[in-house]
Design a protein around this motif. Structure first.
Motif, short mmCIF file in Angstrom:
data_model
loop_
_atom_site.label_atom_id
_atom_site.label_comp_id
_atom_site.label_asym_id
_atom_site.label_seq_id
_atom_site.Cartn_x
_atom_site.Cartn_y
_atom_site.Cartn_z
N ARG A 271 0.86 -1.19 0.00
CA ARG A 271 0.00 0.00 0.00
C ARG A 271 0.89 1.23 0.00
O ARG A 271 1.90 1.26 0.68
CB ARG A 271 -0.89 0.01 1.24
CG ARG A 271 -1.85 1.21 1.26
CD ARG A 271 -2.79 1.20 2.45
NE ARG A 271 -3.68 0.05 2.35
CZ ARG A 271 -4.02 -0.70 3.40
NH1 ARG A 271 -3.56 -0.44 4.59
NH2 ARG A 271 -4.84 -1.72 3.24
N SER B 299 -3.30 3.70 -2.37
CA SER B 299 -3.30 2.80 -3.53
C SER B 299 -2.69 1.47 -3.11
O SER B 299 -1.74 1.42 -2.35
CB SER B 299 -2.49 3.43 -4.66
OG SER B 299 -2.42 2.56 -5.75
N ASN C 154 -7.66 1.07 -5.84
CA ASN C 154 -7.64 2.42 -5.23
C ASN C 154 -6.59 3.31 -5.87
O ASN C 154 -6.03 4.19 -5.22
CB ASN C 154 -7.43 2.34 -3.72
CG ASN C 154 -8.45 1.47 -3.04
OD1 ASN C 154 -9.63 1.53 -3.36
ND2 ASN C 154 -8.00 0.61 -2.14
N ASN C 155 -6.32 3.11 -7.13
CA ASN C 155 -5.35 3.91 -7.86
C ASN C 155 -5.89 5.33 -8.01
O ASN C 155 -7.02 5.51 -8.48
CB ASN C 155 -5.11 3.27 -9.24
CG ASN C 155 -4.09 3.99 -10.07
OD1 ASN C 155 -3.72 5.12 -9.81
ND2 ASN C 155 -3.63 3.32 -11.11
N ASN D 59 -7.68 0.60 -12.39
CA ASN D 59 -7.52 -0.57 -11.53
C ASN D 59 -7.62 -1.82 -12.39
O ASN D 59 -8.30 -1.83 -13.42
CB ASN D 59 -8.61 -0.59 -10.46
CG ASN D 59 -8.51 0.61 -9.53
OD1 ASN D 59 -7.46 0.87 -8.98
ND2 ASN D 59 -9.60 1.34 -9.38
#
Length: 180
Positions: free
Chosen positions: A143, A149, A167-168, A173
């Motif tokens: 992470r 991300s 979570n880019n 994703n």
């Protein structure tokens, strides 16, 4: 005698099955999610000297679109930027010496294994766990320390593939799926 033959066959079968579990298929299916849309690209990673050629293709409008990215030997060794260049039909791109596509450089992978952290795209990532597995390999869950991300990286020094990104901040994703 019959029992011995059956036992030997069972042992050979289980040994062969174990070896196959740590082998990646030639073609991987990358499932991308962006702005509520899903796109599925077939990708192959081919070592070429000290470089990699990534060939991709996607079926769109009943026609195969395809292209490639070439990762230079320098990028494979010491790259520190993950390319998010959008594939374009018929385009064959050689990435810069700092860029990789869908894999970590050898240096970043070594840092992750030795220090439980690495820097990519000017972002520091730290190891969270390695509880999940894919294709017989552990997935190293990392992470980023600022924006959250997450990546799951195949624990494979020959191909430290970014198996999944979530979570880019760029909202690109993906997750690799293996066709069965």
């Amino acid at each position: 005698m019959k029992q011995k033959i059956i036992m030997i066959l069972l042992l050979l079968g289980s040994a062969m099955g174990g070896a196959a579990q740590n082998a990646l298929p030639d073609t991987l299916l990358f499932v991308f999610k962006l702005h509520g849309q899903t796109r599925k690209y077939e990708m192959t990673f081919t070592p070429q000297h000290d470089a990699f050629v990534l060939n991709w293709r996607i079926l769109r409008n009943l026609k195969w679109q395809k292209g490639s990215y070439t990762l230079t030997p320098q990028a494979v060794k010491k790259g520190s930027v993950l390319s998010f260049l959008m594939p374009e039909d018929g385009r064959h791109v050689t990435l810069s010496e700092q860029e990789t596509a869908y894999i970590l450089s050898q240096e970043a992978y070594r840092n992750l294994k030795a220090r439980q952290r690495f820097a990519y795209n000017h972002t520091e990532y730290e190891l969270m766990d390695s509880d999940e597995h894919a294709a017989g390999f552990a997935l190293l869950h990392v992470r980023d320390t600022l924006e959250g991300s997450e990546m799951w990286i195949l624990d494979n020094p020959s191909l430290p593939l970014v198996w999944s990104m979530q979570n880019n901040p760029l909202e690109i994703n993906w997750r690799v799926e293996i066709n069965k």
